[in-house]
Design a protein around this motif. Structure first.
Motif, PDB file in Angstrom:
ATOM      1  N   THR A   1      52.122  44.888  35.252  1.00 37.05           N
ATOM      2  CA  THR A   1      52.292  44.091  36.454  1.00 37.05           C
ATOM      3  C   THR A   1      52.692  44.994  37.605  1.00 37.05           C
ATOM      4  N   TRP A   2      52.138  44.712  38.756  1.00 38.89           N
ATOM      5  CA  TRP A   2      52.474  45.423  39.991  1.00 38.89           C
ATOM      6  C   TRP A   2      52.996  44.416  40.998  1.00 38.89           C
ATOM      7  N   GLN A   3      53.991  44.816  41.732  1.00 34.66           N
ATOM      8  CA  GLN A   3      54.466  44.073  42.887  1.00 34.66           C
ATOM      9  C   GLN A   3      54.082  44.912  44.102  1.00 34.66           C
ATOM     10  N   LEU A   4      53.429  44.296  45.052  1.00 29.67           N
ATOM     11  CA  LEU A   4      52.924  45.027  46.216  1.00 29.67           C
ATOM     12  C   LEU A   4      53.371  44.396  47.524  1.00 29.67           C
ATOM     13  N   VAL A   5      53.381  45.216  48.569  1.00 30.92           N
ATOM     14  CA  VAL A   5      53.617  44.738  49.928  1.00 30.92           C
ATOM     15  C   VAL A   5      52.509  45.272  50.810  1.00 30.92           C
ATOM     16  N   LYS A   6      52.175  44.520  51.840  1.00 32.37           N
ATOM     17  CA  LYS A   6      51.146  44.954  52.770  1.00 32.37           C
ATOM     18  C   LYS A   6      51.823  45.602  53.974  1.00 32.37           C
ATOM     19  N   THR A   7      51.637  46.902  54.114  1.00 32.88           N
ATOM     20  CA  THR A   7      52.215  47.648  55.219  1.00 32.88           C
ATOM     21  C   THR A   7      51.175  47.786  56.323  1.00 32.88           C
TER      22      THR A   7
ATOM     23  N   ALA B   1      52.144  40.648  47.152  1.00 36.62           N
ATOM     24  CA  ALA B   1      51.208  40.305  46.075  1.00 36.62           C
ATOM     25  C   ALA B   1      51.800  40.691  44.729  1.00 36.62           C
ATOM     26  N   SER B   2      51.335  39.987  43.721  1.00 36.21           N
ATOM     27  CA  SER B   2      51.663  40.283  42.347  1.00 36.21           C
ATOM     28  C   SER B   2      50.348  40.379  41.591  1.00 36.21           C
ATOM     29  N   VAL B   3      50.193  41.453  40.820  1.00 32.48           N
ATOM     30  CA  VAL B   3      48.984  41.661  40.029  1.00 32.48           C
ATOM     31  C   VAL B   3      49.404  41.816  38.569  1.00 32.48           C
ATOM     32  N   TYR B   4      48.713  41.110  37.681  1.00 35.34           N
ATOM     33  CA  TYR B   4      49.002  41.178  36.253  1.00 35.34           C
ATOM     34  C   TYR B   4      47.686  41.412  35.532  1.00 35.34           C
TER      35      TYR B   4
ATOM     36  N   ILE C   1      41.099  61.474  31.536  1.00 25.88           N
ATOM     37  CA  ILE C   1      41.918  60.268  31.557  1.00 25.88           C
ATOM     38  C   ILE C   1      41.122  59.127  32.168  1.00 25.88           C
ATOM     39  N   ASP C   2      41.108  57.983  31.463  1.00 26.05           N
ATOM     40  CA  ASP C   2      40.341  56.827  31.932  1.00 26.05           C
ATOM     41  C   ASP C   2      41.124  55.545  31.685  1.00 26.05           C
ATOM     42  N   PRO C   3      41.851  55.061  32.708  1.00 21.49           N
ATOM     43  CA  PRO C   3      42.529  53.785  32.532  1.00 21.49           C
ATOM     44  C   PRO C   3      41.548  52.639  32.750  1.00 21.49           C
ATOM     45  N   ARG C   4      41.521  51.698  31.809  1.00 20.85           N
ATOM     46  CA  ARG C   4      40.634  50.539  31.951  1.00 20.85           C
ATOM     47  C   ARG C   4      41.479  49.300  32.116  1.00 20.85           C
ATOM     48  N   HIS C   5      41.052  48.415  33.013  1.00 19.39           N
ATOM     49  CA  HIS C   5      41.813  47.220  33.337  1.00 19.39           C
ATOM     50  C   HIS C   5      40.962  45.976  33.121  1.00 19.39           C
ATOM     51  N   GLY C   6      41.564  44.928  32.581  1.00 18.35           N
ATOM     52  CA  GLY C   6      40.849  43.680  32.368  1.00 18.35           C
ATOM     53  C   GLY C   6      41.766  42.484  32.527  1.00 18.35           C
ATOM     54  N   SER C   7      41.179  41.316  32.578  1.00 21.28           N
ATOM     55  CA  SER C   7      41.911  40.055  32.728  1.00 21.28           C
ATOM     56  C   SER C   7      42.870  40.100  33.916  1.00 21.28           C
ATOM     57  N   VAL C   8      42.396  40.610  35.042  1.00 24.21           N
ATOM     58  CA  VAL C   8      43.232  40.781  36.235  1.00 24.21           C
ATOM     59  C   VAL C   8      43.515  39.428  36.893  1.00 24.21           C
ATOM     60  N   GLN C   9      44.784  39.203  37.177  1.00 23.47           N
ATOM     61  CA  GLN C   9      45.231  37.999  37.875  1.00 23.47           C
ATOM     62  C   GLN C   9      46.009  38.436  39.114  1.00 23.47           C
ATOM     63  N   ILE C  10      45.628  37.925  40.283  1.00 21.92           N
ATOM     64  CA  ILE C  10      46.271  38.304  41.539  1.00 21.92           C
ATOM     65  C   ILE C  10      46.816  37.060  42.218  1.00 21.92           C
TER      66      ILE C  10
END
Length: 129
Positions: free
Chosen positions: A105-111, A84-87, A68-77
């Protein structure tokens, strides 16, 4: 937003809660229109929007024999340091072939232990089988 505002003003906790998917982390898959049509032709019970969990995905990974190989591109933070929001665009490769692709899209919090994902939503464009 108007419904949310009215529920808050009315102290309608159930009304506010009804506007959220679930408490805690969520994992939501949305089939593209084309993907939904193709999947529905194979399985009439398929859902366009599916809510699951990161635990289901972790279990899949733990038991998969595939490469399994997920590839990510055009990342916007976007972040203010606490949230944080990542798309981004992704290609999800299984055994060297794209099995799914779309945007995510991910919604994140800093713990105190670092960044944690609290919601993940992605479009699904499964490869034809």
């Amino acid at each position: 937003m108007d419904t949310y505002h009215r529920a808050v003003v009315a102290h309608d906790g159930k009304g506010v809660a009804a506007l959220f998917l679930d408490h805690g982390s969520t994992w939501v898959t949305v089939l593209s229109d084309q993907g939904f049509a193709a999947m529905k032709a194979k399985n009439p019970a398929v859902q366009k929007v599916r809510v699951s969990s990161y635990q289901d995905f972790a279990d899949y990974l733990a038991h998969s024999k595939s490469d399994i190989d997920p590839r990510h591109g055009s990342v916007q933070i976007m972040s203010d340091g606490a949230i944080a929001s990542v798309y981004f665009h992704f290609d999800f490769d299984v055994d060297g072939k794209v099995a799914n692709r779309g945007d995510e899209t991910w919604q994140l919090v800093k713990t105190v232990d670092g960044w944690r994902i609290v919601a993940m939503t992605y479009s699904a464009n499964p490869a034809p089988k």
